[in-house]
Design a protein around this motif. Structure first.
Motif, PDB file in Angstrom:
ATOM      1  N   LEU A  81      10.940   5.131   6.791  1.00  0.00           N
ATOM      2  CA  LEU A  81       9.704   5.044   6.976  1.00  0.00           C
ATOM      3  C   LEU A  81       9.238   4.157   8.100  1.00  0.00           C
ATOM      4  CD1 LEU A  81       6.693   5.986   6.270  1.00  0.00           C
ATOM      5  CD2 LEU A  81       6.767   4.181   4.370  1.00  0.00           C
ATOM      6  N   LYS A  82       8.703   4.496   8.903  1.00  0.00           N
ATOM      7  CA  LYS A  82       8.436   3.336  10.013  1.00  0.00           C
ATOM      8  C   LYS A  82       6.728   3.190  10.151  1.00  0.00           C
ATOM      9  CE  LYS A  82      12.436   3.895  12.920  1.00  0.00           C
ATOM     10  NZ  LYS A  82      12.995   4.528  14.090  1.00  0.00           N
ATOM     11  N   LEU A  83       6.294   2.090  10.144  1.00  0.00           N
ATOM     12  CA  LEU A  83       5.020   1.905  10.359  1.00  0.00           C
ATOM     13  C   LEU A  83       4.450   1.249  11.480  1.00  0.00           C
ATOM     14  CD1 LEU A  83       4.255   0.877   6.485  1.00  0.00           C
ATOM     15  CD2 LEU A  83       3.972   3.336   7.728  1.00  0.00           C
ATOM     16  N   GLY A 124       0.801  -1.403  -0.018  1.00  0.00           N
ATOM     17  CA  GLY A 124      -0.040  -0.147  -0.033  1.00  0.00           C
ATOM     18  C   GLY A 124       0.867   1.432  -0.038  1.00  0.00           C
ATOM     19  N   VAL A 125       1.930   1.331   0.498  1.00  0.00           N
ATOM     20  CA  VAL A 125       3.018   2.300   0.659  1.00  0.00           C
ATOM     21  C   VAL A 125       3.345   2.893  -0.830  1.00  0.00           C
ATOM     22  CG1 VAL A 125       4.930   0.890   1.090  1.00  0.00           C
ATOM     23  CG2 VAL A 125       4.908   3.549   1.865  1.00  0.00           C
ATOM     24  N   GLY A 143       7.747  -3.330   7.056  1.00  0.00           N
ATOM     25  CA  GLY A 143       8.741  -2.415   6.931  1.00  0.00           C
ATOM     26  C   GLY A 143      10.156  -2.817   7.831  1.00  0.00           C
ATOM     27  N   PRO A 144      10.979  -1.907   8.167  1.00  0.00           N
ATOM     28  CA  PRO A 144      10.858  -0.447   7.745  1.00  0.00           C
ATOM     29  C   PRO A 144      11.254  -0.282   6.112  1.00  0.00           C
ATOM     30  CG  PRO A 144      12.805  -0.981   8.855  1.00  0.00           C
ATOM     31  CD  PRO A 144      11.949  -2.023   8.952  1.00  0.00           C
ATOM     32  N   TYR A 145      10.755   0.578   5.600  1.00  0.00           N
ATOM     33  CA  TYR A 145      11.168   1.174   4.172  1.00  0.00           C
ATOM     34  C   TYR A 145      11.948   2.211   4.260  1.00  0.00           C
ATOM     35  CZ  TYR A 145       6.941  -2.029   3.619  1.00  0.00           C
ATOM     36  OH  TYR A 145       6.306  -3.020   3.727  1.00  0.00           O
ATOM     37  N   ALA A 146      12.528   2.764   3.250  1.00  0.00           N
ATOM     38  CA  ALA A 146      13.307   3.922   3.157  1.00  0.00           C
ATOM     39  C   ALA A 146      12.890   4.716   1.853  1.00  0.00           C
ATOM     40  CB  ALA A 146      14.618   3.725   3.148  1.00  0.00           C
ATOM     41  N   PHE A 147      12.771   5.985   1.833  1.00  0.00           N
ATOM     42  CA  PHE A 147      12.769   6.724   0.803  1.00  0.00           C
ATOM     43  C   PHE A 147      14.001   7.495   0.302  1.00  0.00           C
ATOM     44  CE2 PHE A 147       8.460   6.285   1.948  1.00  0.00           C
ATOM     45  CZ  PHE A 147       7.660   6.375   0.712  1.00  0.00           C
ATOM     46  N   ASN A 148      14.214   7.949  -0.875  1.00  0.00           N
ATOM     47  CA  ASN A 148      15.647   8.878  -1.376  1.00  0.00           C
ATOM     48  C   ASN A 148      14.974   9.670  -2.452  1.00  0.00           C
ATOM     49  OD1 ASN A 148      15.294   7.503  -4.037  1.00  0.00           O
ATOM     50  ND2 ASN A 148      17.400   6.274  -3.612  1.00  0.00           N
ATOM     51  N   CYS A 149      15.942  10.931  -2.525  1.00  0.00           N
ATOM     52  CA  CYS A 149      15.790  11.863  -3.393  1.00  0.00           C
ATOM     53  C   CYS A 149      17.100  11.956  -3.952  1.00  0.00           C
ATOM     54  CB  CYS A 149      15.192  12.837  -3.032  1.00  0.00           C
ATOM     55  SG  CYS A 149      14.797  14.289  -4.443  1.00  0.00           S
ATOM     56  N   GLY A 150      17.263  11.746  -5.176  1.00  0.00           N
ATOM     57  CA  GLY A 150      18.620  11.758  -5.977  1.00  0.00           C
ATOM     58  C   GLY A 150      18.601  12.551  -7.274  1.00  0.00           C
ATOM     59  N   ALA A 151      20.049  12.996  -7.677  1.00  0.00           N
ATOM     60  CA  ALA A 151      20.172  13.615  -8.914  1.00  0.00           C
ATOM     61  C   ALA A 151      21.595  13.633  -9.153  1.00  0.00           C
ATOM     62  CB  ALA A 151      19.652  15.042  -8.763  1.00  0.00           C
ATOM     63  N   PRO A 152      22.135  14.001 -10.504  1.00  0.00           N
ATOM     64  CA  PRO A 152      23.309  14.039 -10.707  1.00  0.00           C
ATOM     65  C   PRO A 152      24.214  15.279  -9.820  1.00  0.00           C
ATOM     66  CG  PRO A 152      22.368  14.282 -12.632  1.00  0.00           C
ATOM     67  CD  PRO A 152      21.174  14.114 -11.639  1.00  0.00           C
ATOM     68  N   ALA A 153      25.332  14.893  -9.171  1.00  0.00           N
ATOM     69  CA  ALA A 153      26.010  15.906  -8.535  1.00  0.00           C
ATOM     70  C   ALA A 153      26.055  17.227  -8.751  1.00  0.00           C
ATOM     71  CB  ALA A 153      27.316  15.441  -8.167  1.00  0.00           C
ATOM     72  N   ALA A 174      12.281   7.716  -4.716  1.00  0.00           N
ATOM     73  CA  ALA A 174      12.116   6.477  -4.900  1.00  0.00           C
ATOM     74  C   ALA A 174      11.733   6.118  -3.608  1.00  0.00           C
ATOM     75  CB  ALA A 174      13.106   5.579  -5.407  1.00  0.00           C
ATOM     76  N   VAL A 175      11.089   4.817  -3.481  1.00  0.00           N
ATOM     77  CA  VAL A 175      10.854   3.959  -2.069  1.00  0.00           C
ATOM     78  C   VAL A 175      11.281   2.870  -2.311  1.00  0.00           C
ATOM     79  CG1 VAL A 175       8.393   3.536  -2.868  1.00  0.00           C
ATOM     80  CG2 VAL A 175       9.195   3.637  -0.331  1.00  0.00           C
ATOM     81  N   GLY A 176      11.957   2.111  -1.295  1.00  0.00           N
ATOM     82  CA  GLY A 176      12.439   0.770  -1.552  1.00  0.00           C
ATOM     83  C   GLY A 176      12.428   0.249  -0.221  1.00  0.00           C
TER      84      GLY A 176
END
Length: 287
Positions: free
Chosen positions: A214-216, A91-92, A221-231, A112-114
């Protein structure tokens, strides 16, 4: 891929044959195409005769499709259906999509979430534009030890589970571990201070990212999100002062929407780890 350890292999409740069959299915990576028995044996560390019996059985069960012309196999729809069924039950993934899309538009980064897959994190939700140089998608794996997502996941684990995982990573990486351990320790300190982790060129030289766990409250879980881009898009200063706080806000909003938020007192939020504190003690236990 590691074979079951001695302790697991002698567990009377542990089905070694099933474990080996699943290892064969796991040996297929995205964009692999066809794999033969010899390649599967190399990836699983299993004897080739054992692999031959396993691929025969998995073919009969409909999880592998043989390609006689090349004497190789590919994953069959039945195997892929398992993955899609798992995704459908997360569901997440669905609930987080509009949040991920919004942050992607605001920052220009991939969001992303993983979840954990042995020594890696596997993406099960991804929002990105075609303009980004980071070409990861659902099903992609990134290492736990050197990525922002992986480090956020590590520090979301209960103490005993974290210590066990860190010992696994130490044994897995050997002489590369001390540098990785230092990065994980820094991530723990930053998470305690700011609520997010960063990885600036530690996984790939030209990729910068932040991670938030992300803790539920439902035991998943737990799960984790990231936000990334070229340096060149996400400088370290921007990671710390802009992208990180935005990702923390996004994940807290998702926790609230999922009913899994765990209220923290101001005393807990403002508590700063001291040298020789929990982070250091854990690190000493895995040297």
């Amino acid at each position: 891929m590691k074979r079951p350890g001695k302790k697991v292999a002698t567990d009377r409740s542990f089905v070694v044959a099933l474990s080996r069959g699943l290892d064969v299915l796991r040996a297929f990576h995205p964009n692999d195409g066809l794999l033969g028995n010899q390649e599967l044996a190399a990836r699983t560390n299993l004897p080739k005769p054992t692999i031959s019996r396993l691929t025969y059985t998995l073919t009969k069960l409909g999880y592998l499709t043989p390609v006689p012309r090349f004497e190789k196999y590919q994953l069959a729809p039945s195997a892929m259906a398992l993955g899609y069924a798992a995704l459908a039950n997360l569901g997440v993934r669905h609930l987080s999509e509009p949040y991920r899309e919004a942050l992607m538009r605001e920052t220009g980064g991939a969001v992303a979430v993983g979840g954990r897959d042995r020594h890696s994190m596997i993406y099960f939700g991804q929002s990105r534009t075609g303009l980004l140089g980071v070409q990861l998608d659902v099903g992609s794996h990134v290492p736990i030890a050197t990525t922002a997502m992986g480090r956020a996941y590590i520090w979301a684990l209960p103490d005993d589970e974290r210590a066990s995982l860190l010992r696994e990573l130490r044994d897995h990486y050997g002489n590369r571990w001390p540098k990785m351990r230092d990065g994980i320790e820094r991530a723990g300190e930053m998470l305690a201070h700011r609520g997010f982790t960063i990885s600036a060129g530690e996984w790939q030289d030209d990729v910068h990212a932040v991670g938030v766990p992300l803790k539920l409250s439902d035991g998943t879980g737990p799960y984790a999100f990231n936000c990334g881009a070229p340096a060149f898009r996400f400088t370290e200063d921007r990671l710390v002062n802009d992208i990180g706080p935005r990702l923390v806000t996004m994940v807290r909003n998702i926790e609230t929407a999922l009913g899994g938020a765990v209220p923290q007192s101001k005393k807990t939020q403002n508590k700063k780890p001291k040298a020789g504190g929990r982070v250091a003690r854990l690190a000493e236990g895995i040297r």
